[in-house]
Design a protein around this motif. Structure first.
Motif, PDB file in Angstrom:
ATOM      1  N   TYR A 116      24.530  36.213  38.224  1.00 58.21           N
ATOM      2  CA  TYR A 116      24.532  37.133  39.363  1.00 58.21           C
ATOM      3  C   TYR A 116      25.933  37.258  39.968  1.00 58.21           C
ATOM      4  O   TYR A 116      26.307  38.326  40.453  1.00 58.21           O
ATOM      5  N   ALA A 117      26.707  36.180  39.923  1.00 53.37           N
ATOM      6  CA  ALA A 117      28.095  36.264  40.387  1.00 53.37           C
ATOM      7  C   ALA A 117      28.886  37.226  39.497  1.00 53.37           C
ATOM      8  O   ALA A 117      29.660  38.061  39.985  1.00 53.37           O
ATOM      9  N   PHE A 118      28.690  37.109  38.203  1.00 53.25           N
ATOM     10  CA  PHE A 118      29.352  38.007  37.252  1.00 53.25           C
ATOM     11  C   PHE A 118      28.938  39.453  37.496  1.00 53.25           C
ATOM     12  O   PHE A 118      29.784  40.360  37.557  1.00 53.25           O
ATOM     13  N   ALA A 119      27.644  39.674  37.668  1.00 49.74           N
ATOM     14  CA  ALA A 119      27.141  41.032  37.892  1.00 49.74           C
ATOM     15  C   ALA A 119      27.655  41.612  39.203  1.00 49.74           C
ATOM     16  O   ALA A 119      27.994  42.806  39.277  1.00 49.74           O
ATOM     17  N   LEU A 120      27.728  40.782  40.237  1.00 48.39           N
ATOM     18  CA  LEU A 120      28.197  41.275  41.522  1.00 48.39           C
ATOM     19  C   LEU A 120      29.681  41.648  41.456  1.00 48.39           C
ATOM     20  O   LEU A 120      30.110  42.664  42.029  1.00 48.39           O
ATOM     21  N   GLY A 121      30.468  40.846  40.759  1.00 49.50           N
ATOM     22  CA  GLY A 121      31.879  41.185  40.603  1.00 49.50           C
ATOM     23  C   GLY A 121      32.071  42.522  39.905  1.00 49.50           C
ATOM     24  O   GLY A 121      32.881  43.360  40.341  1.00 49.50           O
ATOM     25  N   LEU A 122      31.329  42.770  38.826  1.00 51.80           N
ATOM     26  CA  LEU A 122      31.448  44.041  38.118  1.00 51.80           C
ATOM     27  C   LEU A 122      30.942  45.207  38.965  1.00 51.80           C
ATOM     28  O   LEU A 122      31.485  46.312  38.901  1.00 51.80           O
ATOM     29  N   SER A 123      29.906  44.962  39.762  1.00 57.08           N
ATOM     30  CA  SER A 123      29.376  46.051  40.596  1.00 57.08           C
ATOM     31  C   SER A 123      30.386  46.473  41.661  1.00 57.08           C
ATOM     32  O   SER A 123      30.478  47.654  42.005  1.00 57.08           O
ATOM     33  N   VAL A 124      31.164  45.540  42.179  1.00 56.34           N
ATOM     34  CA  VAL A 124      32.226  45.885  43.134  1.00 56.34           C
ATOM     35  C   VAL A 124      33.297  46.733  42.448  1.00 56.34           C
ATOM     36  O   VAL A 124      33.759  47.747  42.989  1.00 56.34           O
ATOM     37  N   LEU A 125      33.668  46.343  41.238  1.00 57.36           N
ATOM     38  CA  LEU A 125      34.678  47.102  40.507  1.00 57.36           C
ATOM     39  C   LEU A 125      34.190  48.496  40.115  1.00 57.36           C
ATOM     40  O   LEU A 125      35.007  49.397  39.889  1.00 57.36           O
ATOM     41  N   ALA A 126      32.858  48.673  40.037  1.00 61.89           N
ATOM     42  CA  ALA A 126      32.303  49.972  39.652  1.00 61.89           C
ATOM     43  C   ALA A 126      31.949  50.847  40.844  1.00 61.89           C
ATOM     44  O   ALA A 126      31.425  51.956  40.673  1.00 61.89           O
ATOM     45  N   ALA A 127      32.225  50.373  42.056  1.00 58.91           N
ATOM     46  CA  ALA A 127      31.827  51.121  43.260  1.00 58.91           C
ATOM     47  C   ALA A 127      32.595  52.431  43.377  1.00 58.91           C
ATOM     48  O   ALA A 127      33.644  52.632  42.754  1.00 58.91           O
ATOM     49  N   ARG A 128      32.049  53.351  44.211  1.00 61.98           N
ATOM     50  CA  ARG A 128      32.719  54.628  44.491  1.00 61.98           C
ATOM     51  C   ARG A 128      33.811  54.393  45.535  1.00 61.98           C
ATOM     52  O   ARG A 128      33.560  54.458  46.732  1.00 61.98           O
ATOM     53  N   ALA A 129      34.987  54.077  45.082  1.00 60.58           N
ATOM     54  CA  ALA A 129      36.100  53.820  45.996  1.00 60.58           C
ATOM     55  C   ALA A 129      37.402  53.886  45.206  1.00 60.58           C
ATOM     56  O   ALA A 129      37.402  53.894  43.959  1.00 60.58           O
TER      57      ALA A 129
ATOM     58  N   ALA B  90      32.174  72.578  38.964  1.00 60.05           N
ATOM     59  CA  ALA B  90      32.648  72.422  40.330  1.00 60.05           C
ATOM     60  C   ALA B  90      32.239  71.067  40.879  1.00 60.05           C
ATOM     61  O   ALA B  90      31.161  70.562  40.605  1.00 60.05           O
ATOM     62  N   ALA B  91      33.094  70.478  41.656  1.00 55.46           N
ATOM     63  CA  ALA B  91      32.799  69.164  42.235  1.00 55.46           C
ATOM     64  C   ALA B  91      31.678  69.297  43.250  1.00 55.46           C
ATOM     65  O   ALA B  91      31.714  70.165  44.116  1.00 55.46           O
ATOM     66  N   ALA B  92      30.683  68.450  43.110  1.00 57.18           N
ATOM     67  CA  ALA B  92      29.554  68.471  44.036  1.00 57.18           C
ATOM     68  C   ALA B  92      29.784  67.441  45.124  1.00 57.18           C
ATOM     69  O   ALA B  92      30.513  66.452  44.943  1.00 57.18           O
ATOM     70  N   SER B  93      29.166  67.658  46.263  1.00 54.37           N
ATOM     71  CA  SER B  93      29.283  66.696  47.353  1.00 54.37           C
ATOM     72  C   SER B  93      28.532  65.417  47.004  1.00 54.37           C
ATOM     73  O   SER B  93      27.516  65.459  46.314  1.00 54.37           O
ATOM     74  N   VAL B  94      29.045  64.307  47.476  1.00 56.18           N
ATOM     75  CA  VAL B  94      28.427  63.014  47.193  1.00 56.18           C
ATOM     76  C   VAL B  94      27.345  62.751  48.230  1.00 56.18           C
ATOM     77  O   VAL B  94      27.622  62.740  49.428  1.00 56.18           O
ATOM     78  N   PRO B  95      26.091  62.552  47.802  1.00 56.31           N
ATOM     79  CA  PRO B  95      25.015  62.322  48.779  1.00 56.31           C
ATOM     80  C   PRO B  95      25.181  60.984  49.479  1.00 56.31           C
ATOM     81  O   PRO B  95      25.830  60.058  48.971  1.00 56.31           O
ATOM     82  N   ALA B  96      24.570  60.875  50.665  1.00 53.03           N
ATOM     83  CA  ALA B  96      24.642  59.636  51.441  1.00 53.03           C
ATOM     84  C   ALA B  96      24.041  58.483  50.642  1.00 53.03           C
ATOM     85  O   ALA B  96      23.008  58.627  50.004  1.00 53.03           O
ATOM     86  N   GLY B  97      24.696  57.340  50.692  1.00 50.63           N
ATOM     87  CA  GLY B  97      24.187  56.152  50.014  1.00 50.63           C
ATOM     88  C   GLY B  97      24.456  56.095  48.533  1.00 50.63           C
ATOM     89  O   GLY B  97      24.042  55.139  47.860  1.00 50.63           O
ATOM     90  N   ALA B  98      25.187  57.099  47.971  1.00 52.16           N
ATOM     91  CA  ALA B  98      25.412  57.120  46.525  1.00 52.16           C
ATOM     92  C   ALA B  98      26.222  55.914  46.064  1.00 52.16           C
ATOM     93  O   ALA B  98      25.959  55.337  45.002  1.00 52.16           O
ATOM     94  N   GLY B  99      27.216  55.506  46.863  1.00 54.21           N
ATOM     95  CA  GLY B  99      28.019  54.352  46.479  1.00 54.21           C
ATOM     96  C   GLY B  99      27.212  53.069  46.442  1.00 54.21           C
ATOM     97  O   GLY B  99      27.361  52.248  45.539  1.00 54.21           O
TER      98      GLY B  99
END
Length: 607
Positions: free
Chosen positions: A202-215, A333-342
């Motif tokens: 879960y530590a490994f998965a959480l680290g990768l999920s941070v790196l994959a975030a919308r930011a 065309a770029a679509a708007s990002v819905p709330a909570g997508a990240g």
């Protein structure tokens, strides 16, 4: 009628909804208290791991037994014991039912991070104030979590830490992380892995999920690095001293695991990994969720009935196909990002990576507690990615309710006993204990050691520990250095089914079901392959009685002779034999349940 129910739901929403901080607190407190009460109803924890190492390891750390004893709790003697110490101290100084209640209370606190994650993931949904706690509650109605509710196996106890870390690492809507939140998440994650090393997936998965975030990549890298550094520091501070002592004492910080790499002399140079649960080939791996839903024994020693993983498997594939089709039809065309997508992206990456890591490293069902707690939320989100909102909500409600009903109806656990005020009681076998006591065989026996008279050193023989020639020499040296007298502890075979039938027959008598035509008892027998009904004419008490079918009875005399014969074979490898004066049976208890043991003396083989 509809107006009345609407008023009730509105009142529940005001009291337990996530609209206000008070609602969050109310919901969390009530769920935790209910889990504590359910733990009381389940009884005293008596699972295999507790009898093998959870009790012994906590005591051994407090008493400084490392290097004095030799694997009395088999290979698990050397697991990081931090989580075992609080439980041992609790049952030593508080009534056992209170300890059970507090364990259940602790496990119920996982509701807060699960519901919190749901609240974040449902951003933009006007129902999330009541939907988040409902999905959190549905997560608790999962097979793995229910099986460990109120017990000491550790997966439920560390789940609040893992999911708290996940909740804290979810970025704001603008894709930013707060430094304090990342630091707090790292602390929780480091604690979770220090308490139970299997949480590393879960530590490994959480680290990768941070790196994959919308930011922005710099924000992701900074948050991921900060999380990893804090988690590693906390892990090093908590588990490091124990791992260093293992390295210093045996030459392997994970002794005896991974000994093919470390080559510690007291254990065989093998990996010591439990590979029996891993999928056999890539086809089985791809179909694993369907296969272990149909046959729960593929991933567990006990049947943990559930349908959630099959539902997730089918819906996830469908959602992937729908997403690809929509992506192909979407305009450039770029679509708007819905709330909570990240948040939803992070949750999806965490869930998928953790499952793949679990599948490749363990494939043991109870290590899925964290993911099963999140499963209702993930299923809800996937169905909303496939169907229009109103239809998706109806389908998801039915699917999640059905999955919860299956888990509750098939509720299984790892072993409980009736309550007594004292959790563990062990009758001393003799007034003067020998210098060395050997625990022979693979059954869990080390839980008795803390409650026996002081003096001996303890070692296991013929257990799951990968003994090497140097291990045998160490045992021989222990015996010689401590005066040569040797005691032996062996298990006693018990017919637990007969005990269960005795309780059922007493309940039947109390309720008056064992007189007249005994209709209820006949109905039970008609639906069981393991039971027969003893008619009043054949019963000593002149009443109906439930009894085991002939093929289901345990021949305890033969089973106990087999235990003695196996011990004779194991001891002979060490130049020992059981004393001809014989063994005696001594009582010991976990809660109200008897767990007697054989006490024997061992002497050198002639010649």
């Amino acid at each position: 009628m509809r107006r009345r129910f609407a008023g009730v739901f509105a009142a529940l929403g005001r009291t337990f909804g996530f609209t206000t901080r008070r609602g969050v607190i109310n919901a969390t407190v009530v769920v935790a208290l209910v889990c504590g009460l359910v733990s009381l109803l389940r009884g005293q924890d008596a699972n295999w791991d507790l009898r093998n190492y959870h009790v012994y390891n906590g005591w051994a750390l407090l008493e400084g037994r490392l290097g004095l004893d030799l694997a009395p709790a088999q290979m698990q003697s050397y697991f990081v014991p931090l989580l075992d110490v609080p439980y041992f101290l609790l049952v030593q100084h508080a009534p056992a039912p209170l300890a059970g209640f507090l364990l259940g209370l602790l496990h119920g606190l996982v509701f807060l991070p699960v519901a919190w994650i749901a609240w974040r993931a449902l951003a933009g949904d006007p129902r999330r104030d009541w939907l988040a706690p409902v999905l959190g509650l549905a997560g608790l109605a999962s097979a793995a979590f229910l099986s460990e509710l109120g017990n000491t196996m550790g997966d439920n106890s560390t789940a609040p830490l893992v999911l708290g870390a996940l909740a804290l690492t979810m970025p704001d809507e603008d894709g930013r992380w707060r430094t304090r939140a990342v630091v707090a998440a790292g602390v929780l994650l480091g604690m979770a892995v220090a308490f139970k090393l299997t949480n590393a997936i879960y530590a490994f998965a959480l680290g990768l999920s941070v790196l994959a975030a919308r930011a922005h990549w710099r924000a992701r890298t900074g948050a991921g690095a900060g999380l990893a550094l804090v988690a590693l520091l906390v892990f090093a501070l908590m588990a490091g001293p124990w791992l260093y002592r293992l390295w210093e004492t045996f030459g392997n910080p994970l002794f005896p695991q991974f000994n093919a790499s470390f080559q510690a002399p007291l254990a065989q140079p093998v990996a010591v990994a439990d590979t029996r649960w891993l999928p056999q080939g890539w086809v089985e791996a791809l179909l694993r969720p369907l296969l272990f839903t149909a046959n729960p024994y593929l991933v567990s020693e006990i049947a943990l009935l559930q349908v959630m993983w099959a539902l997730l498997y089918v819906v996830a594939i469908t959602a992937a196909v729908v997403w690809l089709a929509r992506r192909r039809r979407a305009s450039a065309a770029a679509a708007s990002v819905p709330a909570g997508a990240g948040v939803r992206r992070m949750l999806g990456v965490f869930f998928l990576v953790a499952f793949v890591a679990w599948l490749s490293m363990f494939s043991i069902h109870r290590y899925l507690v964290v993911l099963e707690l999140l499963a209702p939320l993930v299923l809800w989100l996937l169905l909303h990615a496939v169907f229009p909102p109103r239809r998706a909500g109806r389908i998801a409600a039915i699917a999640i309710a059905a999955a919860s009903a299956v888990a509750l109806a098939g509720w299984n656990d790892w072993g409980h006993a009736g309550w007594s005020r004292t959790a563990f009681r062990v009758e001393a076998p003799t007034a003067a204990m020998p210098g060395t006591v050997l625990l022979v065989g693979g059954e869990p026996q080390a839980w008795r050691v803390p409650f026996l008279p002081p003096g001996p050193a303890y070692a296991s023989l013929g257990s799951n520990f990968p003994e090497s020639p140097a291990y045998a020499d160490r045992v021989t040296g222990m015996i010689q250095a401590r005066g040569g007298e040797v005691g032996v502890i062996l298990p006693v075979a018990m017919d637990r089914r007969a005990e269960s039938l005795g309780r059922r027959n007493r309940w039947a008598g109390t309720l008056g079901l064992d007189t007249g035509d005994c209709r209820v008892m006949r109905w039970l027998v008609g639906r069981s392959r393991s039971l027969v009904l003893v008619e009043p004419a054949q019963s000593p008490g002149g009443r109906c009685e439930l009894a085991q079918a002939a093929g289901r009875r345990v021949d305890t005399a033969n089973a106990n002779q087999a235990i003695l014969d196996e011990a004779t074979t194991v001891l002979a490898r060490y130049g020992l034999q059981l004393d001809g004066a014989g063994c005696k049976v001594v009582d010991s208890r976990i809660g109200a349940q008897s767990h007697p043991y054989h006490w024997c003396r061992a002497v050198p083989l002639p010649g």
